[in-house]
Write an enzyme that holds these catalytic residues in place. Structure first.
Site, short mmCIF file in Angstrom:
data_model
loop_
_atom_site.label_atom_id
_atom_site.label_comp_id
_atom_site.label_asym_id
_atom_site.label_seq_id
_atom_site.Cartn_x
_atom_site.Cartn_y
_atom_site.Cartn_z
N LYS A 82 39.21 -7.44 -1.86
CA LYS A 82 39.98 -8.21 -2.84
C LYS A 82 41.43 -7.71 -2.90
CE LYS A 82 36.64 -8.06 -6.00
NZ LYS A 82 35.28 -8.40 -5.62
N CYS A 171 32.28 -8.62 -21.70
CA CYS A 171 31.87 -7.71 -20.61
C CYS A 171 31.75 -6.25 -21.00
CB CYS A 171 32.76 -7.88 -19.38
SG CYS A 171 34.42 -7.29 -19.57
N MET A 172 32.48 -5.80 -21.99
CA MET A 172 32.49 -4.36 -22.26
C MET A 172 32.05 -3.99 -23.67
SD MET A 172 33.31 -3.01 -19.54
CE MET A 172 33.18 -1.40 -20.27
N MET A 356 27.45 -4.83 -15.93
CA MET A 356 27.08 -5.95 -16.78
C MET A 356 25.58 -6.09 -17.02
SD MET A 356 29.84 -6.81 -17.74
CE MET A 356 30.93 -5.50 -17.26
N GLY A 393 34.84 -4.16 -15.49
CA GLY A 393 35.13 -5.27 -14.60
C GLY A 393 36.59 -5.67 -14.54
N GLN A 394 37.35 -5.39 -15.58
CA GLN A 394 38.74 -5.85 -15.61
C GLN A 394 39.70 -4.67 -15.56
OE1 GLN A 394 39.47 -9.54 -18.10
NE2 GLN A 394 37.88 -8.57 -19.29
S1 SF4 Z 1 40.79 -2.13 -8.10
FE1 SF4 Z 1 38.85 -3.17 -7.64
S2 SF4 Z 1 39.47 -5.11 -6.70
FE2 SF4 Z 1 41.24 -3.76 -6.61
S3 SF4 Z 1 41.09 -2.75 -4.62
FE3 SF4 Z 1 40.08 -1.42 -6.09
S4 SF4 Z 1 37.92 -1.97 -6.00
FE4 SF4 Z 1 39.08 -3.66 -5.06
#
Ligand code: SF4
Lengths: 768, 77
Positions: A82, A171-172, A356, A393-394
């Site tokens: 990503k 989520c948290m 999650m 997650g964020q």
């Molecule tokens: S912060 Fe998350 S999405 Fe970004 S490079 Fe690292 S693992 Fe991948």
């Protein structure tokens, strides 16, 4: 020319990869040549809560290259797939560049002045007619610290409403209430170093290989060097993570509660616990049971904690024999005993990791409590290489939503609106009358959108998030937003989304390195970056947008800064002493992030541990000093197994679980824009067990209709995908805006955390 | 034409065989196999679409644990 430039670039690429892989630099002369003309700046990654460092290369005002930041301790020069698309997300063709105002069914371009005048008039009108609790802000764990802080200050300290929530509620929130109820302080004791230093990793409902690949690589690196390392993956679905794990333990959804109690049962029965640790550092408590699922509008719950003795706790555990829990969970009793012994093995450094699967749970707070119980019983906590660690997650779920406290009930640094001393302190720092901050929390995220549907909330502004795709029981909320009768929805985003579809005004936002910011990651690391490129067209930062509204509502005095970010940081920092300490702004400018508490310029690796945490005195060893009410001890909670809000039955015989995939991030607003990501994982599929498919006469890739009591969608079945559903379960990712799986999800939530359960509801599957 | 470099981490003892398999992909140029089971490779393709399809394909190769990106240059896109 072209060829040689290309050779230079290749040399540069190879050099970066070798360096990151820990091999000597090769071809550095050519590499240097390739760098000519590119200006590099540091930033944390825009996507997940891992908080990887990225070097962003800018040439002629555009981003032309990115590198994993070799100086970043989190990812040491490597990003996940990503990270590949970080810079490209800013350059999608349909990027929003002008404010848009709804005229009938059309969104019409407008000037900022027109848009803000309209927004301010709607806020004023609603506040005058219906009071301050009729307006609301819904933000995000992708807000920078400044954006969250400004929104909280404006709504709580200016407008005088606690109607502010972040999507982190989805989520948290259970992780937060888990930390607060067990340790009386949010966020983990451990750090990512534990991924390198431990030897036993229990993953609970966390597909780290796909969702936190950089962190998962650290565990795999560790295992390559140390053959004793074991990875145990508890799940309801076989994933890439399961493939790499030493053991995959499948269990029936919701029975994680019973399994953790059974593990505690074995540890207690076989006397594998650390008696000294328990005597010195732990108290036992129980709370209410049969606590409901938040399904009714305006649901309210208050726990009633009662102390108990270790013997009473043992008595509570006596129900959870491995044999009983085998029946509930499907995990063989012998396996439960084996894993309990592994957890307690004195020679092993044990870590638990979750995301999650635990948090999006109608008993999310409880299951967080239960995993801490196991670590507290065995004393495997607050030590290098052995800790429980909740992953996020964020990118700034921790830094902004949790630390700044952009929830309805919170103020910065773990403070809450219900406490008069906390309100007084906030009022003092903000220079306002303490009476301005209301003492009662209003709505959690789900309740906020229920209130919009009912018409109790008239005006809602969402920033950096996409609730009209991501809320559970989505149909109700999408319809609610467009019911009229004074309702007014403002959406700030960088791209059109399912939420901009229902908006009355759309504001174009600057993103990531188009503005200055600070994020905080899952290991308490606070990371700063500068603006590197201009935002396209008339897009502005959410911070500038919020301050503009403040001015128009007569609250401009709350934001008197010249260098906004730096001065706001220094103001925010006044909230953060006593174990949540943040450093002066300059320290973050210079570093690749620092883990709080930062005292006298030094970051803290292990909280509550002597020699690491400056708030623990010599001789104390471990002190959970934030939990003053229990004399600096942590709480082991007796939390029972209770059934899911909705379980499969004759009509709806399958469990539905939703989640993420490697190539997409959340609702796909950013990753969905990148054509190549779409291609690798173009649209959502329904993962199903081949035996279930066979029974229903469904072939691979055939279309099926999936229905719950709340909605129906049609998707192709994937029997050979990366993830493999267990029998009786199906899995659908939620990134695809053309297939809104959340319409099927139930809006049941954990009564303590308010976090909805996206992992469990009942559906039926038919041939389409 | 974009250029990127990746580090492919393989399960123990599989790096050499993974390297053989992925070197067959057009556009993947192996730069080295490190003793600790990591492969360094350059990804090249006519456009970013093809480049990224390749990376996703690498991810799905058996015995590959993760594919991580070190450097990505897309200045002429
Ligand atoms: S912060 Fe998350 S999405 Fe970004 S490079 Fe690292 S693992 Fe991948």
């Amino acid at each position: 020319m072209e060829l040689s430039r290309r050779d230079f670039l290749k040399a540069s690429a190879a050099a970066a990869a070798f360096a990151a892989a820990g091999a000597p630099l090769l071809g550095s002369n050519n590499a240097d040549a390739a760098e000519a003309g590119i200006k590099w700046g540091k930033a944390p990654c825009r996507f997940c809560g891992t908080g990887c460092g990225v070097l962003v290369g800018v040439k002629d005002g555009k981003i032309v290259a990115t590198k994993g930041d070799p100086a970043a301790p989190v990812n040491r020069g490597l990003n996940c797939i990503k990270g590949y698309f970080l810079s490209k997300i800013l350059y999608g063709k349909d990027r929003l560049t002008k404010p848009l105002i709804r005229k009938g069914n059309k969104m019409v371009e407008a000037s900022w002045d027109e848009a803000m005048t309209l927004i301010a008039s709607k806020f004023k009108e609603a506040i005058e007619k219906h009071g301050p609790d009729s307006v609301a802000m819904y933000g995000s764990g992708q807000w920078t610290v400044f954006e969250g802080y400004a929104a909280s200050k404006l709504f709580k300290g200016g407008i005088g409403t606690n109607n502010i929530e972040p999507n982190a509620r989805l989520c948290m929130a259970s992780a937060v209430t888990g930390f607060m109820t067990t340790f009386a302080s949010d966020e983990p004791m451990g750090v990512y170093d534990d991924l390198d230093l431990g030897d036993t990793y229990f993953l609970w409902g966390a597909n780290m290989a796909e969702c936190h690949p950089v962190l998962f690589s650290r565990i795999i690196d560790n295992r390559l060097k140390n053959p004793a390392v074991k990875i145990i993956d508890f799940g309801t679905r076989r994933t890439r993570t399961s493939q790499m794990a030493d053991q995959y333990i499948k269990f029936t959804p919701q029975t994680d509660l019973a399994l953790l109690n059974a593990i505690a049962y074995v540890i207690v029965k076989e006397k594998l616990y650390d008696e000294q640790f328990i005597k010195k550092h732990v108290v036992f408590k129980k709370g209410k049971t049969n606590i409901g699922n938040g399904l009714e509008d305006k649901f309210k719950f208050t726990d009633d904690p009662k102390p108990m003795t270790f013997d009473e706790y043992k008595e509570f555990l006596s129900t959870y024999t491995p044999e009983y829990v085998e029946k509930l969970s499907g995990v063989p009793a012998a396996k439960i005993i084996e894993l309990a012994r592994l957890y307690a093995d004195k020679k092993r450094k044990v870590n638990s990791l979750w995301t999650m699967g635990f948090n999006q749970h109608t008993r999310g707070t409880w299951v967080n409590n239960l995993v801490y119980n196991v670590h507290l019983l065995t004393g495997k906590i607050c030590r290098p290489g052995e800790n429980p660690l909740s992953l996020t997650g964020q990118p700034s779920a921790c830094g902004t939503a949790r630390e700044v406290g952009t929830f309805t009930h919170r103020l910065p640094a773990d403070m809450v609106v219900t406490n008069p001393d906390h309100r007084a302190m906030a009022a003092k720092i903000w220079g306002i009358d303490p009476k301005k901050i209301p003492e009662k929390p209003t709505y959690n995220a789900v309740e906020m959108f229920r209130a919009l549907d009912r018409g109790d909330i008239k005006v809602v502004w969402t920033q950096v998030t996409n609730p009209f795709q991501s809320l559970p029981n989505l149909n109700r909320f999408r319809k609610g937003a467009r019911k009229g009768d004074g309702r007014f929805v403002i959406v700030s985003d960088m791209y059109p989304t399912k939420s901009t579809e229902v908006a009355d005004v759309i504001l174009p936002s600057a993103s990531w390195v188009e503005k200055e910011g600070v994020f905080g990651n899952a290991e308490r690391r606070t990371q700063q970056w500068f603006k590197m490129v201009e935002a396209p067209g008339e897009a502005r930062s959410d911070l500038a947008q919020t301050i503009e509204l403040a001015k128009r509502l007569g609250h401009g005095n709350l934001f008197p800064y010249k260098y906004i970010e730096k001065e706001m940081w220094e103001e925010y920092r006044q909230f953060t002493g006593g174990g949540k300490d943040l450093a002066p702004y300059e320290a973050y400018v210079k570093s690749r992030g620092l883990r709080w508490p930062v005292v006298n310029g030094k970051e803290t690796l292990y909280r509550y541990a002597e020699g690491y945490d400056p708030y623990v005195k010599a001789g104390e060893g471990i002190k959970f000093y934030k939990n003053k009410k229990d004399d600096g001890r942590a709480v082991i909670w007796a939390r029972p197994y209770e059934a899911a809000a909705e379980a499969p039955d004759k009509t709806y015989p399958f469990w539905l679980c939703t989640g993420r995939v490697l190539e997409h991030w959340h609702t796909g607003t950013m990753t969905g824009r990148v054509p190549e990501l779409k291609r690798a994982y173009p649209s959502a599929v329904c993962e199903m067990h081949p035996d279930d498919a066979k029974k229903l006469g469904i072939k691979n890739l055939q279309k099926v209709k999936i229905s719950s009591r709340r909605g129906t969608i049609t998707l192709p079945v994937d029997l050979n995908g990366r993830g493999k559903a267990e029998k009786g379960n199906i899995f659908v990712a939620f990134f695809d805006e053309t297939k809104l799986i959340n319409e099927l999800c139930i809006d049941a939530y954990c009564p303590i955390s308010g976090e909805p359960d996206y992992k469990k509801c009942a559906v039926k599957v038919e041939k389409a | 034409m974009p250029v990127s470099s990746v580090v492919v981490q393989c399960l123990e003892g599989t790096a050499d065989s993974v390297a053989v398999r992925i070197s067959a992909f057009t556009g993947v140029e192996i730069q080295g196999v490190l003793p600790d089971g990591q492969i360094v490779a350059i990804i090249e393709a006519d456009d970013i679409q093809n480049e990224v399809d390749l990376v996703s394909k690498l991810h799905d190769v058996i015995d590959v644990v993760t594919v991580r990106l070190a450097y990505h240059n897309f200045e002429d896109m």
